[in-house]
Design a protein around this motif. Structure first.
Motif, PDB file in Angstrom:
ATOM      1  N   THR A  40      31.784  44.413  33.966  1.00  0.00           N
ATOM      2  CA  THR A  40      30.702  43.590  33.422  1.00  0.00           C
ATOM      3  C   THR A  40      30.859  42.124  33.822  1.00  0.00           C
ATOM      4  O   THR A  40      31.974  41.645  34.025  1.00  0.00           O
ATOM      5  N   PRO A  41      29.745  41.402  33.929  1.00  0.00           N
ATOM      6  CA  PRO A  41      29.821  39.990  34.310  1.00  0.00           C
ATOM      7  C   PRO A  41      30.782  39.157  33.450  1.00  0.00           C
ATOM      8  O   PRO A  41      31.534  38.361  34.013  1.00  0.00           O
ATOM      9  N   PRO A  42      30.830  39.326  32.117  1.00  0.00           N
ATOM     10  CA  PRO A  42      31.807  38.526  31.353  1.00  0.00           C
ATOM     11  C   PRO A  42      33.254  38.800  31.763  1.00  0.00           C
ATOM     12  O   PRO A  42      34.077  37.895  31.780  1.00  0.00           O
ATOM     13  N   MET A  43      33.562  40.051  32.108  1.00  0.00           N
ATOM     14  CA  MET A  43      34.918  40.384  32.541  1.00  0.00           C
ATOM     15  C   MET A  43      35.225  39.718  33.880  1.00  0.00           C
ATOM     16  O   MET A  43      36.293  39.147  34.073  1.00  0.00           O
ATOM     17  N   VAL A  44      34.275  39.812  34.796  1.00  0.00           N
ATOM     18  CA  VAL A  44      34.468  39.225  36.117  1.00  0.00           C
ATOM     19  C   VAL A  44      34.543  37.701  36.024  1.00  0.00           C
ATOM     20  O   VAL A  44      35.348  37.069  36.710  1.00  0.00           O
ATOM     21  N   ASP A  45      33.732  37.106  35.134  1.00  0.00           N
ATOM     22  CA  ASP A  45      33.769  35.651  34.944  1.00  0.00           C
ATOM     23  C   ASP A  45      35.147  35.182  34.520  1.00  0.00           C
ATOM     24  O   ASP A  45      35.665  34.187  35.040  1.00  0.00           O
ATOM     25  N   VAL A  46      35.777  35.888  33.584  1.00  0.00           N
ATOM     26  CA  VAL A  46      37.119  35.508  33.135  1.00  0.00           C
ATOM     27  C   VAL A  46      38.112  35.654  34.278  1.00  0.00           C
ATOM     28  O   VAL A  46      38.957  34.785  34.499  1.00  0.00           O
ATOM     29  N   ALA A  47      38.005  36.741  35.029  1.00  0.00           N
ATOM     30  CA  ALA A  47      38.909  36.940  36.167  1.00  0.00           C
ATOM     31  C   ALA A  47      38.742  35.824  37.194  1.00  0.00           C
ATOM     32  O   ALA A  47      39.720  35.278  37.708  1.00  0.00           O
ATOM     33  N   ASP A  49      37.083  32.711  36.791  1.00  0.00           N
ATOM     34  CA  ASP A  49      37.172  31.334  36.293  1.00  0.00           C
ATOM     35  C   ASP A  49      38.498  30.980  35.633  1.00  0.00           C
ATOM     36  O   ASP A  49      38.853  29.801  35.559  1.00  0.00           O
ATOM     37  N   VAL A  50      39.231  31.984  35.137  1.00  0.00           N
ATOM     38  CA  VAL A  50      40.479  31.708  34.419  1.00  0.00           C
ATOM     39  C   VAL A  50      41.689  32.296  35.144  1.00  0.00           C
ATOM     40  O   VAL A  50      42.675  31.603  35.386  1.00  0.00           O
ATOM     41  N   PHE A  51      41.615  33.584  35.496  1.00  0.00           N
ATOM     42  CA  PHE A  51      42.784  34.275  36.035  1.00  0.00           C
ATOM     43  C   PHE A  51      43.125  33.845  37.462  1.00  0.00           C
ATOM     44  O   PHE A  51      44.281  33.547  37.756  1.00  0.00           O
ATOM     45  N   VAL A  52      42.122  33.803  38.337  1.00  0.00           N
ATOM     46  CA  VAL A  52      42.373  33.402  39.729  1.00  0.00           C
ATOM     47  C   VAL A  52      42.972  31.994  39.795  1.00  0.00           C
ATOM     48  O   VAL A  52      43.967  31.787  40.505  1.00  0.00           O
ATOM     49  N   PRO A  53      42.433  31.003  39.059  1.00  0.00           N
ATOM     50  CA  PRO A  53      43.077  29.684  39.093  1.00  0.00           C
ATOM     51  C   PRO A  53      44.531  29.699  38.614  1.00  0.00           C
ATOM     52  O   PRO A  53      45.353  28.941  39.125  1.00  0.00           O
ATOM     53  N   ARG A  54      44.857  30.582  37.674  1.00  0.00           N
ATOM     54  CA  ARG A  54      46.258  30.684  37.218  1.00  0.00           C
ATOM     55  C   ARG A  54      47.159  31.177  38.347  1.00  0.00           C
ATOM     56  O   ARG A  54      48.269  30.681  38.518  1.00  0.00           O
ATOM     57  N   ILE A  55      46.683  32.176  39.089  1.00  0.00           N
ATOM     58  CA  ILE A  55      47.480  32.673  40.222  1.00  0.00           C
ATOM     59  C   ILE A  55      47.666  31.565  41.244  1.00  0.00           C
ATOM     60  O   ILE A  55      48.770  31.333  41.737  1.00  0.00           O
ATOM     61  N   LEU A  56      46.578  30.872  41.568  1.00  0.00           N
ATOM     62  CA  LEU A  56      46.658  29.807  42.574  1.00  0.00           C
ATOM     63  C   LEU A  56      47.551  28.662  42.108  1.00  0.00           C
ATOM     64  O   LEU A  56      48.342  28.130  42.903  1.00  0.00           O
ATOM     65  N   GLU A  57      47.451  28.283  40.850  1.00  0.00           N
ATOM     66  CA  GLU A  57      48.263  27.176  40.331  1.00  0.00           C
ATOM     67  C   GLU A  57      49.748  27.520  40.317  1.00  0.00           C
ATOM     68  O   GLU A  57      50.582  26.717  40.706  1.00  0.00           O
ATOM     69  N   THR A  58      50.069  28.728  39.878  1.00  0.00           N
ATOM     70  CA  THR A  58      51.479  29.121  39.766  1.00  0.00           C
ATOM     71  C   THR A  58      52.023  29.718  41.051  1.00  0.00           C
ATOM     72  O   THR A  58      53.231  29.886  41.187  1.00  0.00           O
ATOM     73  N   GLN A  59      51.105  30.085  41.990  1.00  0.00           N
ATOM     74  CA  GLN A  59      51.508  30.794  43.206  1.00  0.00           C
ATOM     75  C   GLN A  59      52.313  32.039  42.844  1.00  0.00           C
ATOM     76  O   GLN A  59      53.320  32.361  43.464  1.00  0.00           O
ATOM     77  N   SER A  60      51.825  32.744  41.816  1.00  0.00           N
ATOM     78  CA  SER A  60      52.572  33.874  41.291  1.00  0.00           C
ATOM     79  C   SER A  60      51.661  35.038  40.942  1.00  0.00           C
ATOM     80  O   SER A  60      50.585  34.857  40.380  1.00  0.00           O
ATOM     81  N   MET A  71      42.236  45.280  32.204  1.00  0.00           N
ATOM     82  CA  MET A  71      42.075  46.154  33.378  1.00  0.00           C
ATOM     83  C   MET A  71      41.545  45.368  34.578  1.00  0.00           C
ATOM     84  O   MET A  71      42.004  45.554  35.704  1.00  0.00           O
ATOM     85  N   THR A  72      40.583  44.489  34.332  1.00  0.00           N
ATOM     86  CA  THR A  72      39.995  43.717  35.423  1.00  0.00           C
ATOM     87  C   THR A  72      41.022  42.764  36.018  1.00  0.00           C
ATOM     88  O   THR A  72      41.180  42.690  37.240  1.00  0.00           O
ATOM     89  N   THR A  73      41.741  42.024  35.165  1.00  0.00           N
ATOM     90  CA  THR A  73      42.713  41.063  35.690  1.00  0.00           C
ATOM     91  C   THR A  73      43.918  41.761  36.309  1.00  0.00           C
ATOM     92  O   THR A  73      44.466  41.270  37.296  1.00  0.00           O
ATOM     93  N   ASN A  74      44.320  42.905  35.765  1.00  0.00           N
ATOM     94  CA  ASN A  74      45.405  43.654  36.411  1.00  0.00           C
ATOM     95  C   ASN A  74      44.974  44.162  37.787  1.00  0.00           C
ATOM     96  O   ASN A  74      45.778  44.200  38.717  1.00  0.00           O
ATOM     97  N   ALA A  75      43.698  44.555  37.929  1.00  0.00           N
ATOM     98  CA  ALA A  75      43.201  45.002  39.232  1.00  0.00           C
ATOM     99  C   ALA A  75      43.216  43.858  40.237  1.00  0.00           C
ATOM    100  O   ALA A  75      43.614  44.037  41.392  1.00  0.00           O
ATOM    101  N   VAL A  76      42.806  42.680  39.793  1.00  0.00           N
ATOM    102  CA  VAL A  76      42.832  41.508  40.683  1.00  0.00           C
ATOM    103  C   VAL A  76      44.268  41.207  41.103  1.00  0.00           C
ATOM    104  O   VAL A  76      44.549  40.987  42.286  1.00  0.00           O
ATOM    105  N   LYS A  77      45.182  41.227  40.139  1.00  0.00           N
ATOM    106  CA  LYS A  77      46.589  40.940  40.448  1.00  0.00           C
ATOM    107  C   LYS A  77      47.148  41.968  41.441  1.00  0.00           C
ATOM    108  O   LYS A  77      47.834  41.599  42.401  1.00  0.00           O
TER     109      LYS A  77
END
Length: 172
Positions: A40-47, A49-60, A71-77
């Motif tokens: 759903t769009p709200p799930m993708v928005d969080v991934a 707008d919030v999760f991707v920047p965390r990966i980029l900031e921490t490089q982790s 489930m959505t953020t684990n799939a992205v990771k």
């Protein structure tokens, strides 16, 4: 290089496609295909707008998934990890070297003491209404939520159970 991977998210019938741009030692950018996706769009928005920047900031890829969109953020990771392994192989390295990108979350160790008349734990639909009612009646309210956004499943509903539905916004 630019690498793409697909992993199953919340909607198991369709994979999430993630494209990662890397250089020799850094994740430069991460893009989620937001068009061809059934999460759903709200799930993708969080991934996005919030999760991707965390990966980029921490490089982790060792960061925690986000509650409410686990489930959505684990799939992205997992897709980012797959892309990093592709990059390592393309560069002639052992894909096990991806562990260099698995830096664990750091805890600040800070403790903050706060005073409140009312503590609301969980800002789903009921928590939001409780916090608002208490505040409207003069209480000093502290509301906490573990997810990246308030509203819980009400963010996926409409009308009376929705947070700020358009009809209610127009009326009030």
């Amino acid at each position: 290089g630019i690498y793409t991977a697909q992993k199953n998210g919340f909607a198991l019938c369709e994979k999430i496609t993630v494209t990662v741009i890397v250089n020799a030692d850094k994740i430069i950018d991460i893009k989620i295909d937001e068009v061809n996706i059934s999460d759903t769009p709200p799930m993708v928005d969080v991934a996005t707008d919030v999760f991707v920047p965390r990966i980029l900031e921490t490089q982790s890829i060792g960061i925690d998934a986000i509650a409410g969109v686990t489930m959505t953020t684990n799939a992205v990771k997992a897709a980012v990890e797959d892309c990093l392994k592709q990059a390592l192989i393309a560069g002639g390295s052992d894909p096990a070297a991806v562990e260099a990108f698995r830096i664990p979350n750091e805890q600040s160790g800070e403790t903050k003491i706060m005073a409140a008349d009312v503590l609301v734990v969980g800002m789903g639909g009921s928590g939001v209404m409780t916090a608002m009612s208490a505040a409207e009646n003069g209480a000093n309210v502290l509301a906490i939520e573990k997810s990246a956004r308030y509203g819980g499943t009400t963010g996926l509903t409409s009308e009376v159970m929705a947070i700020n539905p358009p009809r209610i916004q127009a009326e009030y």
